[in-house]
Design a protein around this motif. Structure first.
Motif, mmCIF file in Angstrom:
data_model
loop_
_atom_site.group_PDB
_atom_site.id
_atom_site.type_symbol
_atom_site.label_atom_id
_atom_site.label_comp_id
_atom_site.label_asym_id
_atom_site.label_seq_id
_atom_site.Cartn_x
_atom_site.Cartn_y
_atom_site.Cartn_z
ATOM 1 N N THR A 66 0.926 -1.148 0.148
ATOM 2 C CA THR A 66 -0.049 -0.168 -0.051
ATOM 3 C C THR A 66 0.804 1.181 0.092
ATOM 4 O OG1 THR A 66 -0.002 0.421 2.397
ATOM 5 C CG2 THR A 66 -1.324 -1.203 1.427
ATOM 6 N N PRO A 67 0.332 2.528 -0.089
ATOM 7 C CA PRO A 67 1.330 3.440 0.209
ATOM 8 C C PRO A 67 1.901 3.530 1.377
ATOM 9 C CG PRO A 67 -0.958 4.229 -0.877
ATOM 10 C CD PRO A 67 -1.016 2.715 -0.326
ATOM 11 N N ILE A 71 -3.504 3.135 3.760
ATOM 12 C CA ILE A 71 -4.548 3.112 2.875
ATOM 13 C C ILE A 71 -5.297 4.506 3.394
ATOM 14 C CG2 ILE A 71 -4.439 0.994 2.008
ATOM 15 C CD1 ILE A 71 -7.000 0.314 4.017
ATOM 16 N N ALA A 72 -5.944 5.487 2.469
ATOM 17 C CA ALA A 72 -6.672 6.216 2.698
ATOM 18 C C ALA A 72 -7.956 5.993 3.586
ATOM 19 C CB ALA A 72 -7.076 7.069 1.523
ATOM 20 N N ASN A 91 -6.652 16.236 10.721
ATOM 21 C CA ASN A 91 -6.794 15.888 9.213
ATOM 22 C C ASN A 91 -5.980 14.392 9.009
ATOM 23 O OD1 ASN A 91 -6.146 15.955 6.497
ATOM 24 N ND2 ASN A 91 -5.192 18.162 6.509
ATOM 25 N N PRO A 92 -6.756 13.615 8.212
ATOM 26 C CA PRO A 92 -6.093 12.322 7.711
ATOM 27 C C PRO A 92 -4.794 12.517 7.143
ATOM 28 C CG PRO A 92 -8.361 12.508 6.987
ATOM 29 C CD PRO A 92 -7.927 13.792 7.389
ATOM 30 N N ALA A 268 3.008 -0.864 5.895
ATOM 31 C CA ALA A 268 2.517 -1.516 6.726
ATOM 32 C C ALA A 268 1.488 -3.050 6.053
ATOM 33 C CB ALA A 268 1.295 -1.201 7.998
ATOM 34 N N PRO A 269 1.327 -3.753 6.919
ATOM 35 C CA PRO A 269 0.607 -5.183 6.267
ATOM 36 C C PRO A 269 -0.704 -4.722 5.490
ATOM 37 C CG PRO A 269 1.674 -5.772 8.337
ATOM 38 C CD PRO A 269 1.753 -4.408 8.364
ATOM 39 N N SER A 270 -0.953 -4.899 4.227
ATOM 40 C CA SER A 270 -2.091 -4.581 3.751
ATOM 41 C C SER A 270 -3.050 -5.108 4.177
ATOM 42 C CB SER A 270 -1.799 -4.813 2.232
ATOM 43 O OG SER A 270 -1.653 -6.307 1.812
ATOM 44 N N MET A 271 -3.134 -6.484 4.524
ATOM 45 C CA MET A 271 -4.463 -7.329 4.887
ATOM 46 C C MET A 271 -4.690 -6.972 6.461
ATOM 47 S SD MET A 271 -1.574 -8.917 5.343
ATOM 48 C CE MET A 271 -1.560 -9.758 3.524
ATOM 49 N N ALA A 272 -3.799 -6.417 7.296
ATOM 50 C CA ALA A 272 -4.059 -5.842 8.646
ATOM 51 C C ALA A 272 -4.632 -4.451 8.461
ATOM 52 C CB ALA A 272 -2.834 -5.794 9.204
ATOM 53 N N GLN A 273 -4.324 -3.823 7.379
ATOM 54 C CA GLN A 273 -4.988 -2.257 7.304
ATOM 55 C C GLN A 273 -6.393 -2.480 6.905
ATOM 56 O OE1 GLN A 273 -2.767 0.982 5.475
ATOM 57 N NE2 GLN A 273 -1.168 -0.491 5.008
ATOM 58 N N TYR A 274 -6.849 -3.303 5.943
ATOM 59 C CA TYR A 274 -8.046 -3.637 5.526
ATOM 60 C C TYR A 274 -8.829 -4.235 6.968
ATOM 61 C CZ TYR A 274 -7.147 -2.267 0.947
ATOM 62 O OH TYR A 274 -6.759 -1.476 -0.247
#
Length: 394
Positions: A66-67, A71-72, A91-92, A268-274
């Protein structure tokens, strides 16, 4: 081929509790029933809605980078959480998602401290804080604190220990590890004003936010919008193994932090972020609040029980899941004390040496990360073990 470890690798101490944990596992493997009060990890598994969101993320193919900032949608969800829980507008774009709170600490250490400079930190405190500074060739200025200040730094401490040629800021923790004490909004404001007057940066570890018993802990962002805030999905949100945290920083710092993140860990781990997107759903928050109430019930049992046995716990912890206890009444060294109870009663807890130097040999930390029946059994065993304890036992 032999090698010589770097000076920084030699200077960074291991967790002393890990040797205790290894022995505890050996005892378990031999068939003994060990009660674990040593490790700072919630005993609850990750809440089902979060696990389901993680499984859905894997099924949807969210397995790539991810960035670097994360992720936004997750940064926006965290910003909304600050608004709903604290009444704060964040602010995000100021939020970076990191591989655990540790990576947030690494980022801010690399950003703010030059070689030879230091942050002021409370002693006792979380040991990795000073080790991250050593990793970037900086230092920790440990400030001895005790129950008279609830084991927290005060403006007086800051002024007394500030060195104009070396000090660049202070790292605070609220709630704190190992003591569980919390800084009020007024205390945070006073510390912020003091640091501003000295030209220093304020960094606050809020990793145990959400796990407070009584009033909600105040975020430093309510009194100092320029502070750096470390947080994590590990403790309140129960995602320790997912390795996910976040950092809130002033807008001017974000490009530099983004660059550091790209180089240090990519993302950071993508699946953890989602998966973490589900943390803020109402159904998840209900579960997390039930768990917070369970931790409070454990604290409310274990605190008076240990005091009754003769442990001195001068300040009632208002957060986290730790009790930091003075064992002076029993005599002897904390490491030997912990070994005694592990070997004779199979109860594991942590010697103070893991948390600094100030009176470390006369303190131990209990983590109430077991359910009430296990805590009751632990108290029974500790009572029995005190009868056989000799100050020079090994």
């Amino acid at each position: 081929m032999p090698f010589t470890p770097s000076l920084r690798a030699q200077a960074i101490e291991p967790f002393h509790v890990m040797a205790l944990l290894a022995r505890a596992k050996t005892l378990q493997a031999a068939g003994h029933d060990v009660i674990h009060l040593e490790i700072g990890e919630p005993d609850f598994t990750t809440a089902a809605p979060i696990v389901e969101a993680g499984q859905a993320a894997l099924a949807a193919g969210h397995t790539q980078y991810t960035p670097a900032r994360g992720i936004a949608p997750l940064r926006e969800a965290i910003a909304q959480f600050y608004a709903s829980r604290y009444g704060l507008s964040v602010n995000p774009e100021r939020i970076l998602i990191t591989p655990g709170g540790s990576a947030a600490l690494l980022l801010v250490s690399a950003l703010l401290v030059n070689p030879g400079q230091h942050w002021l930190m409370a002693d006792p405190g979380y040991p990795c804080n000073r080790h991250f500074l050593r990793l970037v060739e900086a230092e920790a200025q440990l400030v001895p604190v005790g129950p008279e200040s609830a084991y927290q730094l005060t403006p007086e401490h800051i002024r007394a220990h500030w060195q104009a040629d070396k000090s660049v800021g202070a790292l605070l923790a609220s709630p704190a590890n190992p003591t569980g004490t919390v800084l009020s909004a007024a205390q945070l404001a006073a510390l912020s004003q003091t640091l501003r007057g000295l030209g220093g940066q304020m960094v606050v570890d809020e990793i145990y936010h959400g796990l407070t018993y009584g009033e909600q802990a105040a975020s430093v962002l309510a009194v100092d919008d320029d502070a750096f805030v470390l947080n994590s999905f590990s403790k309140y949100f129960g995602m320790t193994g997912w390795r996910l945290g976040w950092l809130v920083a002033p807008e001017a710092a974000v490009p530099h932090l983004d660059k550091l993140a790209q180089n240090l860990y990519i993302s950071a781990p993508s699946m953890a972020q989602y998966a973490a997107l589900a943390c803020f759903n109402e159904s998840t928050l209900v579960i997390l609040e039930q768990r917070r109430a369970a931790f409070q019930a454990r604290r409310d049992y274990l605190l008076p029980a240990l005091r009754e046995l003769g442990f001195k716990i001068a300040v009632e912890p208002a957060g986290a899941f730790y009790l930091y206890a003075d064992i002076s009444a029993f005599g002897g060294d904390a490491q030997a004390f912990c070994r005694h109870f592990l070997e004779t009663e199979h109860v594991a807890f942590t010697p103070g040496l893991d948390f600094g130097q100030h009176r470390a040999s006369t303190h131990v930390r209990f983590a109430y990360t077991q359910d009430l029946p296990r805590l009751e059994e632990a108290v029974t065993r500790i009572r029995r073990g005190l009868a056989s304890w000799r100050p020079h036992a090994v």
